[in-house]
Design an enzyme around this catalytic site. Sequence first.
Site, mmCIF file in Angstrom:
data_model
loop_
_atom_site.group_PDB
_atom_site.id
_atom_site.type_symbol
_atom_site.label_atom_id
_atom_site.label_comp_id
_atom_site.label_asym_id
_atom_site.label_seq_id
_atom_site.Cartn_x
_atom_site.Cartn_y
_atom_site.Cartn_z
ATOM 1 N N GLY A 27 0.500 -5.345 0.523
ATOM 2 C CA GLY A 27 -0.624 -5.402 -0.418
ATOM 3 C C GLY A 27 -0.249 -6.028 -1.757
ATOM 4 O O GLY A 27 -1.097 -6.594 -2.447
ATOM 5 N N GLU A 78 -0.481 -9.623 -1.292
ATOM 6 C CA GLU A 78 -1.909 -9.953 -1.162
ATOM 7 C C GLU A 78 -2.616 -9.952 -2.519
ATOM 8 O O GLU A 78 -3.520 -10.750 -2.748
ATOM 9 C CB GLU A 78 -2.569 -8.962 -0.191
ATOM 10 C CG GLU A 78 -2.080 -9.193 1.240
ATOM 11 C CD GLU A 78 -2.497 -8.095 2.203
ATOM 12 O OE1 GLU A 78 -2.155 -6.919 1.947
ATOM 13 O OE2 GLU A 78 -3.158 -8.413 3.197
ATOM 14 N N GLU A 106 4.073 -5.785 6.989
ATOM 15 C CA GLU A 106 3.214 -4.794 7.650
ATOM 16 C C GLU A 106 3.587 -4.539 9.099
ATOM 17 O O GLU A 106 3.480 -3.421 9.592
ATOM 18 C CB GLU A 106 1.736 -5.226 7.589
ATOM 19 C CG GLU A 106 1.082 -5.065 6.238
ATOM 20 C CD GLU A 106 1.311 -6.246 5.309
ATOM 21 O OE1 GLU A 106 2.153 -7.116 5.603
ATOM 22 O OE2 GLU A 106 0.632 -6.288 4.269
ATOM 23 N N ALA A 110 0.860 -1.184 0.000
ATOM 24 C CA ALA A 110 0.000 0.000 0.000
ATOM 25 C C ALA A 110 0.898 1.237 0.000
ATOM 26 O O ALA A 110 2.039 1.176 0.469
ATOM 27 C CB ALA A 110 -0.875 -0.022 1.243
HETATM 28 N N1 DAK Z 1 4.619 3.266 -0.415
HETATM 29 C C1 DAK Z 1 5.036 4.462 -0.856
HETATM 30 N N2 DAK Z 1 6.249 4.660 -1.413
HETATM 31 C C2 DAK Z 1 7.060 3.595 -1.536
HETATM 32 C C3 DAK Z 1 6.674 2.292 -1.088
HETATM 33 C C4 DAK Z 1 5.383 2.150 -0.490
HETATM 34 N N3 DAK Z 1 4.903 0.981 -0.085
HETATM 35 N N4 DAK Z 1 7.691 1.439 -1.338
HETATM 36 C C5 DAK Z 1 8.658 2.173 -1.927
HETATM 37 N N5 DAK Z 1 8.285 3.459 -2.044
HETATM 38 C C6 DAK Z 1 9.039 4.560 -2.636
HETATM 39 C C7 DAK Z 1 10.201 4.963 -1.746
HETATM 40 O O1 DAK Z 1 9.778 5.859 -0.723
HETATM 41 C C8 DAK Z 1 11.119 5.632 -2.760
HETATM 42 O O2 DAK Z 1 10.628 6.931 -3.027
HETATM 43 P P1 DAK Z 1 11.652 8.191 -3.191
HETATM 44 O O3 DAK Z 1 12.432 8.206 -1.943
HETATM 45 O O4 DAK Z 1 12.466 7.822 -4.413
HETATM 46 O O5 DAK Z 1 10.750 9.368 -3.403
HETATM 47 C C9 DAK Z 1 10.917 4.815 -4.013
HETATM 48 O O6 DAK Z 1 9.661 4.124 -3.827
HETATM 49 C C10 DAK Z 1 11.994 3.762 -4.221
HETATM 50 O O7 DAK Z 1 12.095 3.010 -3.033
HETATM 51 P P2 DAK Z 1 13.474 2.780 -2.248
HETATM 52 O O8 DAK Z 1 14.414 3.887 -2.507
HETATM 53 O O9 DAK Z 1 13.126 2.452 -0.862
HETATM 54 O O10 DAK Z 1 14.002 1.482 -3.030
HETATM 55 P P3 DAK Z 1 15.002 0.367 -2.457
HETATM 56 O O11 DAK Z 1 15.339 -0.468 -3.633
HETATM 57 O O12 DAK Z 1 16.099 0.987 -1.654
HETATM 58 O O13 DAK Z 1 14.131 -0.497 -1.425
HETATM 59 C C11 DAK Z 1 12.117 -1.740 -0.769
HETATM 60 C C12 DAK Z 1 13.053 -1.257 -1.932
HETATM 61 C C13 DAK Z 1 10.928 -2.421 -1.386
HETATM 62 C C14 DAK Z 1 12.880 -2.712 0.125
HETATM 63 C C15 DAK Z 1 11.709 -0.484 0.076
HETATM 64 O O14 DAK Z 1 11.224 0.535 -0.823
HETATM 65 C C16 DAK Z 1 10.616 -0.800 1.057
HETATM 66 O O15 DAK Z 1 10.874 -1.371 2.122
HETATM 67 N N6 DAK Z 1 9.392 -0.347 0.744
HETATM 68 C C17 DAK Z 1 8.270 -0.462 1.640
HETATM 69 C C18 DAK Z 1 7.738 -1.827 1.603
HETATM 70 C C19 DAK Z 1 6.607 -2.024 2.561
HETATM 71 O O16 DAK Z 1 6.733 -1.878 3.783
HETATM 72 N N7 DAK Z 1 5.464 -2.367 1.971
HETATM 73 C C20 DAK Z 1 4.364 -2.763 2.728
HETATM 74 C C21 DAK Z 1 3.503 -1.604 2.998
HETATM 75 S S1 DAK Z 1 2.254 -2.073 4.121
HETATM 76 C C22 DAK Z 1 -5.015 -1.938 4.756
HETATM 77 C C23 DAK Z 1 -4.917 -2.687 3.642
HETATM 78 C C24 DAK Z 1 -3.688 -3.006 3.141
HETATM 79 C C25 DAK Z 1 -2.577 -2.577 3.762
HETATM 80 C C26 DAK Z 1 -2.675 -1.831 4.887
HETATM 81 C C27 DAK Z 1 -3.895 -1.512 5.379
HETATM 82 N N8 DAK Z 1 -6.226 -1.645 5.260
HETATM 83 C C28 DAK Z 1 -7.241 -2.633 5.125
HETATM 84 C C29 DAK Z 1 -6.481 -0.430 5.967
HETATM 85 C C30 DAK Z 1 -1.317 -2.905 3.219
HETATM 86 C C31 DAK Z 1 -0.226 -2.515 3.819
HETATM 87 C C32 DAK Z 1 1.019 -2.606 3.148
HETATM 88 O O17 DAK Z 1 1.139 -2.996 2.021
#
Ligand code: DAK
Length: 258
Positions: free
Chosen positions: A110, A113, A133, A65
């Site tokens: 997400g 998922e 998450e 997300a």
């Molecule tokens: N959201 C927004 N921006 C993101 C992102 C994300 N999930 N993932 C990456 N980006 C952005 C980064 O901020 C960065 O932006 P800039 O700094 O260039 O502006 C750009 O994408 C490139 O990312 P990185 O520089 O971090 O790239 P790396 O290769 O160094 O690292 C990575 C890649 C995938 C390991 C890292 O980006 C990372 O850890 N990303 C976050 C992954 C994450 O935690 N995803 C899960 C999110 S939680 C719900 C329903 C669903 C959900 C929640 C609630 N409800 C029912 C209410 C779902 C939740 C999730 O999915």
Amino acid sequence: MEYKNLVVTIEDQIAIIKFNRPNVLNALNIETLLELEKILDELSNNDAVRVVILTGEGKAFVAGADISQMSKFNPQEARAFAQLGHRVLSKLENLDRPVIAAINGYALGGGCEIALACDLRIIAETAKIGQPEVNLGIIPGFGGTQRLARLCGAGVAKELIYTGDMISADEAYRIGLVNKVVPQDKLLDSAKEIAQKILQKGPGAIRLTKTVINRGLDSPLETAKELEIETFALCFASGEPQEGMKAFLEKRKPNWIK
Ligand code: DAK
């Protein structure tokens, strides 16, 4: 139809939907989910498409997300986002034709998922997948706790979700999270190859199989077996088995009714 966050191509009865926000690793914002819902609604009314492939542009399938958007939610907005996500993923899961996730890169939160709501998952050998998450203090919100546990077992789901570990493609294959690992440059061709195989089979039988498996998994075994019996009978109302068996006896390929 033009989309801002998706690229959609339709060719040879196969629709390819590509997430296209590579600057944020295809993170899922509300707009992307609404676009995904729109294309799924369109495809459900388009009989010319018989298999769907989902993939991502750049180095991610979907990195979860959109954290920038989600970080600003108040409780009402969080609920609306959850409802939207569940609605769209249910449409994906229940689309009455096979959907293949071609996981080209990060499939996190997400993103994992979405892949879980598809029928089959093929992953590039360099891709990573996981449910991180808990790093953000939340639980999987788009069905991850349920679909992952059903696919891989509760123990595996709990380990992946409790640790938030990103696992390799080979590990994902080992635990049964994905069907196949392929070289990155062969990913789309491999997905299309599977799609082509499916296209050779009875279209009605494929559609009904998806319904029986999905509905059966949500039912007690006895009910699910009854469902299989009724659906088996239903096949014969379409003319498809008659053609399939006639073709076998005549040593030719079936000419499926369109
Ligand atoms: N959201 C927004 N921006 C993101 C992102 C994300 N999930 N993932 C990456 N980006 C952005 C980064 O901020 C960065 O932006 P800039 O700094 O260039 O502006 C750009 O994408 C490139 O990312 P990185 O520089 O971090 O790239 P790396 O290769 O160094 O690292 C990575 C890649 C995938 C390991 C890292 O980006 C990372 O850890 N990303 C976050 C992954 C994450 O935690 N995803 C899960 C999110 S939680 C719900 C329903 C669903 C959900 C929640 C609630 N409800 C029912 C209410 C779902 C939740 C999730 O999915």
